[in-house]
Design a protein around this motif. Structure first.
Motif, PDB file in Angstrom:
ATOM      1  N   ALA A   1       0.837  -1.206   0.000  1.00 18.67           N
ATOM      2  CA  ALA A   1       0.000   0.000   0.000  1.00 18.67           C
ATOM      3  C   ALA A   1       0.870   1.254   0.000  1.00 18.67           C
ATOM      4  O   ALA A   1       0.611   2.203  -0.753  1.00 18.67           O
ATOM      5  CB  ALA A   1      -0.918  -0.006   1.218  1.00 18.67           C
ATOM      6  N   GLU A   2       1.921   1.267   0.793  1.00 18.08           N
ATOM      7  CA  GLU A   2       2.831   2.411   0.842  1.00 18.08           C
ATOM      8  C   GLU A   2       3.489   2.614  -0.515  1.00 18.08           C
ATOM      9  O   GLU A   2       3.656   3.745  -0.977  1.00 18.08           O
ATOM     10  CB  GLU A   2       3.889   2.178   1.929  1.00 18.08           C
ATOM     11  N   GLY A   3       3.818   1.529  -1.193  1.00 17.86           N
ATOM     12  CA  GLY A   3       4.411   1.635  -2.524  1.00 17.86           C
ATOM     13  C   GLY A   3       3.434   2.201  -3.534  1.00 17.86           C
ATOM     14  O   GLY A   3       3.796   3.028  -4.368  1.00 17.86           O
ATOM     15  N   TYR A   4       2.170   1.765  -3.457  1.00 15.42           N
ATOM     16  CA  TYR A   4       1.156   2.286  -4.374  1.00 15.42           C
ATOM     17  C   TYR A   4       0.872   3.760  -4.116  1.00 15.42           C
ATOM     18  O   TYR A   4       0.575   4.514  -5.025  1.00 15.42           O
ATOM     19  CB  TYR A   4      -0.145   1.488  -4.264  1.00 15.42           C
ATOM     20  N   LEU A   5       0.954   4.172  -2.865  1.00 16.62           N
ATOM     21  CA  LEU A   5       0.709   5.564  -2.517  1.00 16.62           C
ATOM     22  C   LEU A   5       1.918   6.443  -2.798  1.00 16.62           C
ATOM     23  O   LEU A   5       1.882   7.650  -2.581  1.00 16.62           O
ATOM     24  CB  LEU A   5       0.305   5.672  -1.039  1.00 16.62           C
TER      25      LEU A   5
ATOM     26  N   SER B   1       4.702   7.000  -1.382  1.00 20.35           N
ATOM     27  CA  SER B   1       5.307   7.720  -0.255  1.00 20.35           C
ATOM     28  C   SER B   1       4.993   9.211  -0.280  1.00 20.35           C
ATOM     29  O   SER B   1       5.804  10.041   0.092  1.00 20.35           O
ATOM     30  CB  SER B   1       6.828   7.504  -0.235  1.00 20.35           C
ATOM     31  N   ASN B   2       3.802   9.557  -0.743  1.00 15.82           N
ATOM     32  CA  ASN B   2       3.394  10.953  -0.877  1.00 15.82           C
ATOM     33  C   ASN B   2       2.354  11.267   0.197  1.00 15.82           C
ATOM     34  O   ASN B   2       1.198  10.873   0.064  1.00 15.82           O
ATOM     35  CB  ASN B   2       2.829  11.179  -2.285  1.00 15.82           C
ATOM     36  N   PRO B   3       2.741  11.978   1.251  1.00 13.91           N
ATOM     37  CA  PRO B   3       1.798  12.251   2.345  1.00 13.91           C
ATOM     38  C   PRO B   3       0.551  13.026   1.896  1.00 13.91           C
ATOM     39  O   PRO B   3      -0.545  12.786   2.406  1.00 13.91           O
ATOM     40  CB  PRO B   3       2.617  13.085   3.334  1.00 13.91           C
ATOM     41  N   GLU B   4       0.684  13.933   0.936  1.00 14.06           N
ATOM     42  CA  GLU B   4      -0.485  14.689   0.455  1.00 14.06           C
ATOM     43  C   GLU B   4      -1.488  13.759  -0.222  1.00 14.06           C
ATOM     44  O   GLU B   4      -2.693  13.894  -0.051  1.00 14.06           O
ATOM     45  CB  GLU B   4      -0.056  15.799  -0.518  1.00 14.06           C
ATOM     46  N   PHE B   5      -0.964  12.817  -0.995  1.00 16.14           N
ATOM     47  CA  PHE B   5      -1.822  11.852  -1.666  1.00 16.14           C
ATOM     48  C   PHE B   5      -2.536  10.975  -0.655  1.00 16.14           C
ATOM     49  O   PHE B   5      -3.725  10.695  -0.778  1.00 16.14           O
ATOM     50  CB  PHE B   5      -0.985  10.994  -2.634  1.00 16.14           C
ATOM     51  N   VAL B   6      -1.839  10.563   0.382  1.00 14.48           N
ATOM     52  CA  VAL B   6      -2.422   9.737   1.435  1.00 14.48           C
ATOM     53  C   VAL B   6      -3.524  10.512   2.150  1.00 14.48           C
ATOM     54  O   VAL B   6      -4.601   9.977   2.429  1.00 14.48           O
ATOM     55  CB  VAL B   6      -1.331   9.277   2.441  1.00 14.48           C
ATOM     56  N   LEU B   7      -3.281  11.797   2.425  1.00 13.14           N
ATOM     57  CA  LEU B   7      -4.277  12.629   3.091  1.00 13.14           C
ATOM     58  C   LEU B   7      -5.520  12.790   2.223  1.00 13.14           C
ATOM     59  O   LEU B   7      -6.644  12.698   2.719  1.00 13.14           O
ATOM     60  CB  LEU B   7      -3.674  13.997   3.439  1.00 13.14           C
ATOM     61  N   ARG B   8      -5.333  12.984   0.927  1.00 15.12           N
ATOM     62  CA  ARG B   8      -6.477  13.114   0.015  1.00 15.12           C
ATOM     63  C   ARG B   8      -7.265  11.815  -0.046  1.00 15.12           C
ATOM     64  O   ARG B   8      -8.491  11.815  -0.052  1.00 15.12           O
ATOM     65  CB  ARG B   8      -6.011  13.506  -1.382  1.00 15.12           C
ATOM     66  N   LEU B   9      -6.556  10.687  -0.074  1.00 18.93           N
ATOM     67  CA  LEU B   9      -7.225   9.393  -0.095  1.00 18.93           C
ATOM     68  C   LEU B   9      -7.998   9.179   1.203  1.00 18.93           C
ATOM     69  O   LEU B   9      -9.145   8.705   1.195  1.00 18.93           O
ATOM     70  CB  LEU B   9      -6.208   8.261  -0.294  1.00 18.93           C
ATOM     71  N   TYR B  10      -7.423   9.562   2.334  1.00 20.56           N
ATOM     72  CA  TYR B  10      -8.093   9.445   3.614  1.00 20.56           C
ATOM     73  C   TYR B  10      -9.372  10.295   3.627  1.00 20.56           C
ATOM     74  O   TYR B  10     -10.440   9.822   4.052  1.00 20.56           O
ATOM     75  CB  TYR B  10      -7.140   9.899   4.737  1.00 20.56           C
ATOM     76  N   LYS B  11      -9.277  11.524   3.156  1.00 19.18           N
ATOM     77  CA  LYS B  11     -10.467  12.394   3.100  1.00 19.18           C
ATOM     78  C   LYS B  11     -11.527  11.804   2.182  1.00 19.18           C
ATOM     79  O   LYS B  11     -12.725  11.869   2.471  1.00 19.18           O
ATOM     80  CB  LYS B  11     -10.068  13.795   2.642  1.00 19.18           C
TER      81      LYS B  11
END
Length: 161
Positions: free
Chosen positions: A139-143, A145-155
């Motif tokens: 999952a970290e590889g698919y994301l 390592s972009n914290p902004e992308f992770v935050l957008r996905l979480y939202k």
């Protein structure tokens, strides 16, 4: 050792030489042609004492007994972790004792490191972030390592986007 003579030749100074074209395998006891034996520089006839088939069976049995043990596989893994990430056995074992840093799983653990730090196959050791299970590592590889992308996905998953 040899059981069949194909020809007798006379060499220099009238010395007789026996030219052998067959040899007996020390394991299966069959008499086989010389091309059925591998080369070996330390024997008198420069051929192995066992035929290729017996040698292969012996090697496979030895490999299974030696290399397919859990202890040997763990040693290989520790050697690779030391070479790739610079972690000693003690550092690695203390890192994995709590499982995955994200979900706590103990299945298929991987050393996570920052790929943007070191562009070569080995890491400098400073970019090791922690231990992740296979699912979290993927999952970290698919994301990426972009914290902004992770935050957008979480939202998005919370229904806020």
């Amino acid at each position: 050792m040899a059981s069949a003579v194909s020809r007798v030749s006379v060499g220099a100074e009238g010395v007789f030489y026996l030219v052998v074209s067959m040899k007996k395998c020390k394991l299966c006891k069959q008499t086989l042609s010389l091309d059925m034996f591998g080369k070996h520089n330390l024997t008198k006839d420069k051929l192995r004492t066992e035929c290729r088939k017996c040698a292969l069976e012996y090697q496979n049995t030895y490999r299974k007994k030696r290399y397919e043990t859990d202890e040997y596989k763990y040693k290989c893994k520790l050697r690779a972790i030391k070479r790739l990430y610079g972690l000693t056995k003690e550092e690695y074992e203390s890192a994995i004792k709590n499982g995955c840093n994200v979900c706590g799983s103990f299945e298929r653990l991987h050393v996570d490191h920052d790929h943007s730090c070191c562009q070569i196959s080995k890491t400098c050791g400073k970019c090791v972030r922690g231990i992740l299970c296979n699912k979290c590592n993927s999952a970290e590889g698919y994301l990426k390592s972009n914290p902004e992308f992770v935050l957008r996905l979480y939202k998005y998953m919370k229904g806020e986007l």
